[in-house]
Motif scaffolding. Structure first.
Motif, short mmCIF file in Angstrom:
data_model
loop_
_atom_site.label_atom_id
_atom_site.label_comp_id
_atom_site.label_asym_id
_atom_site.label_seq_id
_atom_site.Cartn_x
_atom_site.Cartn_y
_atom_site.Cartn_z
N LEU A 171 -28.05 -60.03 33.85
CA LEU A 171 -26.75 -60.99 33.73
C LEU A 171 -25.96 -60.62 32.68
N LEU A 172 -26.33 -59.91 31.67
CA LEU A 172 -25.76 -59.61 30.44
C LEU A 172 -24.79 -58.58 30.85
N GLU A 173 -25.41 -57.82 31.83
CA GLU A 173 -24.83 -56.55 32.10
C GLU A 173 -23.62 -56.66 33.19
N PHE A 174 -24.09 -57.66 33.90
CA PHE A 174 -22.96 -57.97 35.20
C PHE A 174 -21.76 -58.70 34.26
N PHE A 175 -22.04 -59.56 33.51
CA PHE A 175 -20.95 -60.23 32.73
C PHE A 175 -20.31 -59.58 31.65
N GLU A 176 -20.46 -58.19 31.62
CA GLU A 176 -20.03 -57.15 30.72
C GLU A 176 -20.01 -57.78 29.37
N LEU A 177 -21.52 -58.09 29.01
CA LEU A 177 -21.66 -58.65 27.51
C LEU A 177 -22.88 -57.77 26.86
N ASP A 178 -23.34 -56.68 27.71
CA ASP A 178 -24.45 -56.05 27.39
C ASP A 178 -24.17 -55.22 25.82
N LYS A 179 -23.00 -54.95 25.64
CA LYS A 179 -22.68 -54.50 24.28
C LYS A 179 -22.86 -55.30 23.24
N ASP A 180 -22.34 -56.55 23.67
CA ASP A 180 -22.28 -57.72 22.46
C ASP A 180 -23.26 -58.48 22.33
N ALA A 181 -24.43 -58.11 23.25
CA ALA A 181 -25.65 -59.14 23.47
C ALA A 181 -26.11 -59.60 22.13
N ASP A 182 -26.16 -58.72 21.10
CA ASP A 182 -27.16 -59.04 20.07
C ASP A 182 -26.12 -59.57 18.67
N ARG A 183 -24.83 -59.77 19.22
CA ARG A 183 -24.02 -60.05 18.09
C ARG A 183 -24.10 -61.54 18.37
N LEU B 33 -26.79 -68.25 17.26
CA LEU B 33 -27.64 -67.50 17.77
C LEU B 33 -26.90 -66.13 18.77
N SER B 34 -27.60 -65.18 18.71
CA SER B 34 -26.81 -64.02 19.53
C SER B 34 -26.60 -64.49 21.29
N ALA B 35 -25.88 -63.85 21.72
CA ALA B 35 -25.65 -64.16 23.20
C ALA B 35 -27.14 -64.02 23.87
N ARG B 36 -28.09 -63.04 23.47
CA ARG B 36 -29.40 -62.78 24.22
C ARG B 36 -30.22 -63.93 23.78
N ASP B 37 -30.24 -64.20 22.46
CA ASP B 37 -31.14 -65.35 21.96
C ASP B 37 -30.63 -66.57 22.89
N ASN B 38 -29.62 -66.95 22.85
CA ASN B 38 -29.37 -68.18 23.62
C ASN B 38 -29.96 -68.18 24.89
N LEU B 39 -29.81 -67.07 25.70
CA LEU B 39 -30.22 -67.03 27.17
C LEU B 39 -31.80 -67.13 27.05
N LYS B 40 -32.48 -66.22 26.00
CA LYS B 40 -33.96 -66.44 25.81
C LYS B 40 -34.45 -67.64 25.81
N PHE B 41 -33.78 -68.31 24.79
CA PHE B 41 -34.29 -69.85 24.58
C PHE B 41 -33.89 -70.60 25.72
#
Ligand SMILES: Nc1ncnc2c1ncn2[C@@H]1O[C@H](COP(=O)(O)OP(=O)(O)OP(=O)(O)O)[C@@H](O)[C@H]1O
Ligand SMILES: [Mg+2]
Lengths: 325, 292
Positions: A128-140, A101-109
């Motif tokens: 949180l994605l932004e804070f942890f500097e994951l926003d660009k990779d959120a959907d990978r 799952l993507s990072a975002r989907d993991n969190l959504k779940f």
């Protein structure tokens, strides 16, 4: 002030390898952690930190004693406990995520499992994605992330539910220096500003010193000291040790050192390629440095070098255990 | 986004209402999403479905139809095998899917991360089975479609036969899923035995007569007796009577199948639930909710 976590004679046995021996992973631990306290569990490998944390988050059922988290018994009221905690297991090194799952989907779940309303979840996940500097990779997909990135997804997941009690098992493992600093600051802020209770484990004595209101030092399942970092570091500062390198019989050397008044305790004996290294805790460094080579040469041992040895964690723990006896 | 802005988001306590249904759908959603991440696998699966049906068609052309009709199953081997092939995927899904998925979650460390959230673990386990059911449904529809419309197998699809088919089918799912719960509970604890369940499922599939009439087993009474221990044997017998022979609810054999399956279900469901709960508590005692 209310108690967030309370254990009484909490004990957990595990079957050892082969099923015969019994390991006491957590040994009659009685702790009381206040609401809003930043509480550290410090101890060498196998001390029982993870097991203790897992009991608190209802993953491991204890054998003896009781534990209450947010006022609920971890065995009888496990479901209630789960509504009040966030848990992170840094040792997993980012494995405990859904890699497909993507990072975002993991969190959504996890937001859904935590019954967080949809709009709140979305806002928090973005933040949180932004804070942890994951926003660009959120959907990978997480499987393509580095260990540190996976750790950050896990951190975000733990914080997502805004639980009042955070059980953080080695939360900074696998993070780079800035990542670790930012994470520590965030945890500190969550504790100071939002009054969250944080129980966290680490091997890093400096990390523990800097963050914690109080630290429990664990060894072989037992809590051997609970105190403020200041008081514990006084003990550390009192510690004195030396390291001796020499050629000759190791048994002979140990026997001699044990006979010296200045030597408090032998810590370790290790043989290198063509010589032996002995580490010992001493009562006086200066005296040890001059005395040991002399006695060695009288007994036919060739000293290669003697120096002051800074204590590592284990030695401090051993020193503490000793004092306890 | 800096620390203060993050903190602000956490200052407000939102209202939460526990909804098991929402949690369940989240599990199913995540499972399906992960399945779709394996795109090549999905395409392969669909292709192999098609290939296997075509294969049975050609096998059927070689089979002497008198053997089949002597056993009382009409003259079309294609129709006969179609019912078995279409439903046997569900047998596998029921028996093996959950234990396999739980193992996977334990090895990946994700079971623990679920277990510390407020979801009831039974809901989670139910969600884990969803994927197997869905794939099997695609398979079932695919096999029947190719078989009936593509290759001209004659099956009776009247309202009554469909109703009976669904009844037998649901009972088959319930009784076999209960067996799957037993397997999952045991495998969760011992961490091995996954291959054993696969072998059992294969033996079950073979003995239930997916590809041949059970009457052929008459010469081996012990084997025939063994085949009667599996719910799928009765389900398959009943479903075939209904779809191939157009048997009605008044057919004594169909009724017997339904009653036997009902008894299986009533006995196995509590056993399955108990074993699963036992297994889950046991791994929390042994500290083996994850294994890396
Ligand atoms: N599931 C288990 N089965 C058997 N023994 C276990 C199990 N889990 C932990 N142990 C044992 O219990 C003891 C405590 O382990 P634990 O993981 O709690 O230590 P720890 O303080 O977290 O160590 P580390 O610093 O290495 O993370 C160890 O001796 C370990 O081998
Ligand atoms: Mg640990």
């Amino acid at each position: 002030m209310n108690t967030a976590v309370e254990t009484e004679n909490l004990t957990k046995y595990f079957k050892g390898d082969g099923g015969k021996e019994r390991i006491v992973a957590v040994d009659h631990v009685s702790l009381s952690i206040r609401e809003g306290e930043f509480f550290g569990l410090l101890g060498p490998n196998g001390a029982g930190k993870t097991t203790l944390i897992k009991i608190l988050c209802t993953l491991v059922i204890p054998d003896e004693g009781t534990a209450r988290v947010a006022g609920f018994d971890v065995v009888k009221d496990a479901e209630k406990v789960r509504e009040c905690i966030g848990w992170l297991h840094g040792e997993t090194g980012g494995r405990a995520l859904y890699w497909r799952l993507s990072a975002r989907d993991n969190l959504k779940f996890y937001a859904y499992l935590q019954n967080i309303p949809k709009d709140v979840a979305r806002r928090r996940i973005d933040a949180l994605l932004e804070f942890f500097e994951l926003d660009k990779d959120a959907d990978r997909l997480v499987k393509d992330f580095s260990t540190g990135m996976k750790m950050r997804v896990m951190l975000a997941r733990t914080l997502l539910s805004n639980a009042p009690i955070l059980l953080m098992d080695e939360p900074t493992v696998g993070l780079d220096a800035t990542g670790a600093i930012e994470t520590r600051r965030l945890l500190q802020a969550l504790c100071r500003e939002l009054h969250k209770t944080i129980v966290f484990t680490t091997h890093n004595i400096f990390e523990a010193e800097r963050l914690c209101d109080r630290i429990a030092v664990m060894n072989k399942g037992r809590v051997i000291a609970v105190d403020t970092p200041l008081r514990l570091s006084e003990i550390t500062r009192k510690y004195m040790g030396v390291e001796v390198r020499f050629r000759g019989s190791a048994e002979e050397a140990v026997r001699i050192l044990e006979g010296l008044r200045v030597v408090k305790r032998i810590i370790s004996v290790e043989s290198e390629e063509d010589h032996t290294v002995i580490r010992a805790e001493v009562r006086d460094e200066e005296q040890a440095l001059s005395e040991i080579p002399k006695v060695f040469s009288l007994n036919g041992l060739r000293t290669i070098g003697v120096q002051v040895a800074l204590p590592n964690l284990e030695e401090v723990f051993l020193s503490l255990t000793d004092e306890e006896k | 986004m800096n620390r203060l802005e993050v903190l602000k988001l956490f200052m407000v306590e939102e209202k939460r209402t526990k909804s098991s249904l929402r949690q369940l759908s989240a599990v199913v959603w995540s499972q399906l999403k992960m399945m779709l991440a394996y795109k090549s696998w999905l395409i392969m699966d669909l292709l192999s479905t098609f290939a296997s049906v075509v294969m049975y068609y050609f096998v059927g052309m070689q089979v002497d139809p008198t053997r089949l009709s002597q056993s009382g199953w009409g003259t079309s081997y294609l129709a006969f095998s179609l019912v078995g092939v279409a439903t046997s995927n569900y047998l596998w899904a029921c028996l093996t899917r959950l234990s396999h998925s739980i193992q996977h979650e334990i090895r990946g460390g994700t079971l623990e991360t679920i277990a510390v959230t407020p979801i009831n673990m039974f809901i989670f386990f139910i969600g884990l089975t969803a994927r197997g059911y869905l794939v099997s449904l695609i398979y079932l529809v695919g096999v029947f479609t190719v078989g009936v419309y593509g290759l001209g197998a004659k099956l009776s699809f009247t309202p009554q036969s469909l109703f009976l088919f669904i009844t037998l089918f649901v009972l088959m799912l319930v009784s076999n899923q209960a067996l799957g719960l037993v397997a999952a509970g045991i495998i969760m604890v011992y961490k091995r035995g996954d291959p054993l369940v696969f072998i059992l499922a294969a033996v079950n599939e073979f003995l239930a007569g997916v590809l041949y009439p059970l009457e052929l087993l008459k010469r081996f009474p012990a084997v025939q007796l063994l085949s009667m221990l599996f719910p799928y044997t009765y389900a398959l017998d009943g479903m075939r009577r209904v779809l191939i022979l157009g048997a009605s609810i008044l057919d004594l054999k169909v009724l017997t199948d339904i009653v036997v399956l009902g008894v299986f279900s009533i006995m196995l469901v509590p056993l399955g639930l108990k074993t699963l709960a036992w297994g889950y508590n046991r791994i929390r005692r042994e500290g083996t909710t994850s294994s890396y």
